[in-house]
Design a protein around this motif. Sequence first.
Motif: not given
Length: 330
Positions: A170-178, A287-291, A228-241
């Motif tokens: 469930l983590n999204g901000w800290f620790g072991d983020t899946r 399920a991830r809290t940050d999302i 909003h597009m920039e914020i959502l795109s950033k999350t994808l790019k952080e996962e190299e998607l």
Amino acid sequence: MEVSKIDFTAAEMGYLWHIYRAQGMNYCILTYFDSICEDNEIKELIRSNMEVSEKYLREIETIFSKNDFPIPIGFTVESDVNFTGERLYTDPLILFYQWFVAKGNLNFGSIAINTIARDDVFYFFDGYISDSLKFLNHSRRLLLEKGLWIRAPYIPQPTKVEFVKKESFLNGWFGDTRPLIGVEIASLFYNIITNTLGESFLTSFIQVTDRTDVKNYFIRGKEIAMKHMEILSKTLKEEELPAPSTWNSGITASTAAPFSEKLMLSLVTFLNSQGLSNYGIAASTSARTDIGINFNRLAAEVAKFAEDGTSLLIENGWMEAPPHAPKRRK
């Protein structure tokens, strides 16, 4: 007792009233699209959509008339469409719009039909959902055939069933983020696409409107959509998607307004409603809290923007009052 003779419930009145106004607006927009579209296959889809949209209007008018329910003024081609002879939108954007509307109609109809008691209203929504699915499929196939469909990212296919063993899932901000799971990727990706469509229409409205109050509202909406597009795109790019790109070629340089300010502003309020619904579904399936928190935060900003748009409609005398409960308190 004949089920079609029982009184309207609040849900039945509310959903029919909403669809009547939405389909009146859609018919006006499609009429303009039909006058500028050059691709014969897309034009055929436009005309099929126009026929069905007009059918909905007549069916709802019949239901309302039989029950002495006042028919909304809504929108008309005569008062809300300007056939300028100039082309403001390209054919690909016109096709994407029809895919988006079919998707929204399917979602809205599926929610509405669960609340319906009367036979006549239930059968209306049964046909509404069936038509929406047909047009969603038709527009999807055309987008694929023309190489315009924007595919969501690919991820490796699982080779075995696994169970989650750590609460860090469930983590999204800290620790072991899946890594992101499939439904979260889909929510991020398709909300970027719908924001892109909204940003395109807002760009066109800014380009053609002369009213300062309306133009400033559209400018603010475009800035929100881009953020909003920039914020959502950033999350994808952080996962190299990969994140979907915008449709820069969707708007021409025309400055001739094809629609009334009333219709343009009303369309933006409908897009706001769809955006809020999309964000709510995305937050509930993440399920991830940050999302989930991100989608709730973005929804709050859209809600405030939508509220200001409603105020602007009221100030200009463009907003019809929907069916509502009586005011029992003085």
